[in-house]
Design a protein around this motif. Sequence first.
Motif, PDB file in Angstrom:
ATOM      1  N   SER A  69       0.877  -1.257   0.005  1.00  0.00           N
ATOM      2  CA  SER A  69      -0.099   0.111  -0.134  1.00  0.00           C
ATOM      3  C   SER A  69       0.864   1.159  -0.022  1.00  0.00           C
ATOM      4  CB  SER A  69      -0.941  -0.023   1.146  1.00  0.00           C
ATOM      5  OG  SER A  69      -0.227   0.018   2.490  1.00  0.00           O
ATOM      6  N   VAL A  70       2.103   1.240   0.238  1.00  0.00           N
ATOM      7  CA  VAL A  70       3.074   2.337   0.217  1.00  0.00           C
ATOM      8  C   VAL A  70       3.214   2.652  -1.264  1.00  0.00           C
ATOM      9  CG1 VAL A  70       5.225   3.118   0.663  1.00  0.00           C
ATOM     10  CG2 VAL A  70       4.244   1.762   2.283  1.00  0.00           C
ATOM     11  N   PRO A  71       2.990   4.052  -1.466  1.00  0.00           N
ATOM     12  CA  PRO A  71       2.804   4.558  -2.854  1.00  0.00           C
ATOM     13  C   PRO A  71       4.373   4.612  -3.364  1.00  0.00           C
ATOM     14  CG  PRO A  71       2.654   6.338  -1.446  1.00  0.00           C
ATOM     15  CD  PRO A  71       2.403   5.218  -0.626  1.00  0.00           C
ATOM     16  N   SER A  72       4.593   4.123  -4.759  1.00  0.00           N
ATOM     17  CA  SER A  72       5.827   4.204  -5.352  1.00  0.00           C
ATOM     18  C   SER A  72       6.433   5.477  -5.975  1.00  0.00           C
ATOM     19  CB  SER A  72       6.001   3.150  -6.583  1.00  0.00           C
ATOM     20  OG  SER A  72       4.956   3.589  -7.611  1.00  0.00           O
TER      21      SER A  72
END
Length: 87
Positions: A69-72
């Motif tokens: 869920s951590v944005p790239s």
Amino acid sequence: MEAAPILDNEPARLREIGTLGLTEFNSKDPSLNDIVRIACAVADTPIAMVNILSRPEMMTLRSCGLPDSVPSRMPCEGVICHLVLAR
């Protein structure tokens, strides 16, 4: 967090990122998986990331130990990587 300074060599650094094609780099490249796993092992840490700082955003090409869920991609402002780069 303090604002990230714009370095004297920032234009040249950004040109080099573009020249090397790092903004379009394939984040699924298997060598990046090896790099982050080795970084975790060497630093004895559960998290490692390969980031490219290309204003106005930071791109995480590969990571380990972070939830999906951590944005790239995220804005550069407020990320610690620019402060580290400036030191």
